[in-house]
Design a protein around this motif. Structure first.
Motif, PDB file in Angstrom:
ATOM      1  N   LEU A  79      31.246  22.711  10.033  1.00 52.21           N
ATOM      2  CA  LEU A  79      31.392  21.718   8.958  1.00 52.21           C
ATOM      3  C   LEU A  79      30.223  20.719   8.962  1.00 52.21           C
ATOM      4  N   GLU A  80      29.678  20.475  10.139  1.00 50.80           N
ATOM      5  CA  GLU A  80      28.488  19.614  10.219  1.00 50.80           C
ATOM      6  C   GLU A  80      27.316  20.279   9.486  1.00 50.80           C
ATOM      7  N   ALA A  83      27.967  19.996   5.780  1.00 43.63           N
ATOM      8  CA  ALA A  83      27.687  18.629   5.328  1.00 43.63           C
ATOM      9  C   ALA A  83      26.184  18.413   5.186  1.00 43.63           C
ATOM     10  N   ARG A  86      24.885  20.172   2.151  1.00 42.41           N
ATOM     11  CA  ARG A  86      25.254  19.478   0.914  1.00 42.41           C
ATOM     12  C   ARG A  86      24.428  18.203   0.714  1.00 42.41           C
ATOM     13  N   GLN A  87      24.079  17.563   1.836  1.00 45.01           N
ATOM     14  CA  GLN A  87      23.186  16.398   1.695  1.00 45.01           C
ATOM     15  C   GLN A  87      21.852  16.823   1.088  1.00 45.01           C
ATOM     16  N   LEU A  88      21.467  18.060   1.383  1.00 49.19           N
ATOM     17  CA  LEU A  88      20.211  18.585   0.836  1.00 49.19           C
ATOM     18  C   LEU A  88      20.415  19.186  -0.560  1.00 49.19           C
ATOM     19  N   PHE A  90      22.144  21.755  -1.693  1.00 52.91           N
ATOM     20  CA  PHE A  90      22.299  23.184  -1.936  1.00 52.91           C
ATOM     21  C   PHE A  90      23.616  23.440  -2.649  1.00 52.91           C
ATOM     22  N   ASN A  91      23.637  24.514  -3.433  1.00 58.04           N
ATOM     23  CA  ASN A  91      24.893  25.063  -3.915  1.00 58.04           C
ATOM     24  C   ASN A  91      25.408  25.953  -2.782  1.00 58.04           C
ATOM     25  N   GLU A 108      38.203  19.346   3.897  1.00 59.19           N
ATOM     26  CA  GLU A 108      36.801  19.055   4.203  1.00 59.19           C
ATOM     27  C   GLU A 108      35.864  19.860   3.309  1.00 59.19           C
ATOM     28  N   ARG A 110      36.436  20.932   0.393  1.00 59.39           N
ATOM     29  CA  ARG A 110      36.483  20.321  -0.938  1.00 59.39           C
ATOM     30  C   ARG A 110      35.656  19.038  -0.982  1.00 59.39           C
ATOM     31  N   ARG A 111      35.866  18.210   0.024  1.00 61.70           N
ATOM     32  CA  ARG A 111      35.189  16.917   0.021  1.00 61.70           C
ATOM     33  C   ARG A 111      33.679  17.072   0.131  1.00 61.70           C
ATOM     34  N   LEU A 112      33.270  18.098   0.882  1.00 59.56           N
ATOM     35  CA  LEU A 112      31.834  18.306   1.054  1.00 59.56           C
ATOM     36  C   LEU A 112      31.207  18.954  -0.172  1.00 59.56           C
ATOM     37  N   GLY A 113      32.033  19.472  -1.081  1.00 59.47           N
ATOM     38  CA  GLY A 113      31.483  20.026  -2.313  1.00 59.47           C
ATOM     39  C   GLY A 113      31.013  21.467  -2.188  1.00 59.47           C
ATOM     40  N   GLU A 115      30.952  25.096  -3.278  1.00 55.51           N
ATOM     41  CA  GLU A 115      31.199  25.595  -4.632  1.00 55.51           C
ATOM     42  C   GLU A 115      32.227  26.714  -4.643  1.00 55.51           C
TER      43      GLU A 115
ATOM     44  N   SER B  10      28.281  13.201  -6.383  1.00 58.25           N
ATOM     45  CA  SER B  10      28.098  13.923  -5.108  1.00 58.25           C
ATOM     46  C   SER B  10      28.580  15.361  -5.234  1.00 58.25           C
ATOM     47  N   ALA B  11      29.252  15.678  -6.322  1.00 55.45           N
ATOM     48  CA  ALA B  11      29.801  17.033  -6.493  1.00 55.45           C
ATOM     49  C   ALA B  11      28.846  17.906  -7.304  1.00 55.45           C
ATOM     50  N   ALA B  13      25.059  20.371  -7.114  1.00 58.51           N
ATOM     51  CA  ALA B  13      23.941  20.952  -6.381  1.00 58.51           C
ATOM     52  C   ALA B  13      22.729  20.803  -7.287  1.00 58.51           C
ATOM     53  N   ARG B  15      18.184  21.209  -7.607  1.00 60.00           N
ATOM     54  CA  ARG B  15      16.867  21.558  -7.058  1.00 60.00           C
ATOM     55  C   ARG B  15      15.864  21.563  -8.194  1.00 60.00           C
ATOM     56  N   VAL B  26      29.627  21.544  -8.763  1.00 60.30           N
ATOM     57  CA  VAL B  26      30.346  22.405  -7.820  1.00 60.30           C
ATOM     58  C   VAL B  26      31.839  22.399  -8.125  1.00 60.30           C
ATOM     59  N   VAL B  98      27.451   9.995   0.161  1.00 59.26           N
ATOM     60  CA  VAL B  98      26.725  11.109   0.786  1.00 59.26           C
ATOM     61  C   VAL B  98      27.716  11.920   1.593  1.00 59.26           C
ATOM     62  N   PRO B  99      27.741  13.268   1.424  1.00 54.31           N
ATOM     63  CA  PRO B  99      28.700  14.056   2.178  1.00 54.31           C
ATOM     64  C   PRO B  99      28.428  14.032   3.679  1.00 54.31           C
ATOM     65  N   THR B 100      29.367  13.513   4.430  1.00 54.48           N
ATOM     66  CA  THR B 100      29.295  13.591   5.888  1.00 54.48           C
ATOM     67  C   THR B 100      30.671  13.979   6.388  1.00 54.48           C
ATOM     68  N   ILE B 101      30.739  14.473   7.593  1.00 57.74           N
ATOM     69  CA  ILE B 101      32.027  14.917   8.106  1.00 57.74           C
ATOM     70  C   ILE B 101      32.916  13.740   8.455  1.00 57.74           C
TER      71      ILE B 101
END
Lengths: 365, 104
Positions: A79-80, A83, A86-88, A90-91, A108, A110-113, A115, B10-11, B13, B15, B26, B98-101
């Protein structure tokens, strides 16, 4: 032309690796008989190594990122990694057997997005699915996970590999997908193991059974169009590329090796020794793959199916020649349309040889 | 005039590919490509810079477009992206996510 198709064309023109599939581990908690991987850990990448690669992929223009394995959730840092990806921006798509996904993991993702999540399911019956995965209770766990993911409104696809042992269940599995409200894909492709071992190919569905699937409207849509004889290939086809592998997509192993595709095990470089950019731009293996046009294919260039065949250059490579035919795809083209491929004609065949022989490799001319 | 603030969801993607920005929701897989002007607004959508400042700084200056015309187009553009959930609009500054765990 769809926007995605336009983007693919643009990526091709600019040499951008738009889609990358990265296996973060080959370890797995299932032991599927058809799996092509060695599940021992031979030194998989660390968290920092994978994050560094994700940085490089983002800089190279990669947009679609698939995390797969092995079973991705066996990595405690998975999951790290999601995360970070997703910060970068990417889809992100995740391929998993889902047996370790519970409510928290679904939340998690879902929250991280993420797809979409693709889940391997081989039958709607535990006695069949669990026998294939050799993990008692795995069907129940995977289905439970699908419900958790659906509760989070995550797009889920059930991916079913069609084999002899589950052929009778593909409709039941499709109905289960419908009940769960998720997408369903079916693929009759069983590939040799990464080390070249072809024994798993004996699990493939007999070719004679394929028309049942190819003429199933619920799977292929317009059956008449899908099974129609191929149109004569024009110059656009003959000057075209066999597939996106090495052109706009590639695959990274847990040991940092870069291949053109997960089904194309030719090592183009190792990210522990070179940057992604160096490998993607300069590896001779990538240059060779990119140089191949349909008209360069040794047998397939003279085949009427050349413009519509699902020919996999990776499977052809594993048969001994990346410019040669992929026998399994010849078989699919034949059973889809009823028209023998050029590969079959050259061998004096009007139908593929018995399924048990198809798996062995090139037949004598 | 009330200021409008915009922030990328935040939802999404995203580029940049050969000068155009690809954006995908997403949540529903809706896919967009943004031209150079739209990309400039998208890049500047930090939640704290008012839209009219973004337009004046990154559109009018860079692309030599009159402010009224550019602002009207920008408002239409942000409304459309907002309708698809890939851009947030507010009359107050928007804090980044920002997505973090483990930090919902």
């Amino acid at each position: 032309m769809s926007l995605l198709h336009e983007m693919n064309e643009r990526a091709l023109a600019h040499g951008v690796p738009l889609s990358v599939h990265i296996d973060v581990t080959y370890r797995c908690n299932e032991r599927c008989g058809h799996c092509y991987l060695d599940h021992d850990d031979h030194g998989e990448m660390t968290t920092a190594e994978i994050k560094s690669i994700l940085d490089q992929l983002a800089a190279a223009g990669t947009f679609f990122l698939t995390f797969s394995g092995g079973e991705v959730f066996l990595r405690r840092d998975f999951l790290e990694l999601v995360a970070y990806a997703r910060q970068l921006l990417f889809n992100v798509k995740v391929k998993t057997n889902a047996v370790m996904i519970r409510e928290r993991e679904a939340q998690e993702l879902r929250r991280l997005g993420v797809e979409q999540v693709q889940i391997s399911l081989y039958s709607h019956r535990p006695e069949v699915h669990d026998a294939i995965t050799r993990f008692p209770g795995s069907l129940a766990k995977s289905v439970r996970a699908i419900r958790f993911l659906k509760a989070q409104d995550i797009k889920v696809t059930i991916a079913n590999v069609l084999m002899k042992d589950n052929f009778a269940d593909y409709k039941g599995t499709q109905e289960l997908a419908h009940e769960l409200g998720v997408h369903y894909t079916l693929d009759p492709t069983v590939t040799p193991k990464m080390d070249g071992d072809r024994s798993v190919l004996g699990l493939r569905v007999a070719g004679e059974s394929l028309p049942t699937v190819f003429r199933d409207e619920s799977l292929v849509g317009d059956v008449a169009a899908y099974c129609a004889p191929p149109p004569a290939p024009g110059d656009d086809i003959m000057d075209g590329y066999p597939c996106s592998a090495g052109h706009t997509s590639c695959y990274i192993t847990p040991y940092a090796e870069v291949f053109p595709c997960v089904q194309f095990p030719i090592v183009c470089g190792n990210l522990r020794q070179q940057t992604f950019e160096e490998i993607w731009r300069n590896a001779p293996q990538f240059h060779e793959v990119r140089s191949i046009r349909a008209r360069d294919l040794t047998t397939c260039s003279g085949c009427g199916h050349v413009g519509t065949c699902s020919r996999c250059p990776g499977l052809a490579y594993m048969e001994g020649d990346m410019r040669g035919p992929s026998t399994a795809d010849c078989e699919k083209s034949f059973y889809r349309t009823g028209i023998p491929s050029e590969n079959m004609r050259r061998r004096g065949l009007t139908a593929p040889p018995p399924a048990g022989l198809v798996q062995i490799g090139s037949l004598p001319a | 005039m009330t200021a409008t603030y915009i922030a990328r969801s935040s939802a999404i993607a995203s580029r940049v590919l050969a000068g155009e920005t690809m954006v995908m929701s997403v949540l529903d897989s809706t896919f967009f490509t943004l031209n150079e002007v739209a990309s400039a607004i998208w890049r500047a959508a930090d939640g704290i810079t008012p839209l009219h400042e973004i337009v004046a700084r990154d559109v009018c200056h860079e692309f030599e477009v009159p402010i009224d015309e550019a602002l009207a187009d920008a408002r239409e553009f942000v409304r459309e992206l907002s309708a698809h959930g890939i851009l947030q609009i507010s009359d107050q500054p928007i804090l980044p996510t920002v997505p973090t765990i483990g930090t919902p």
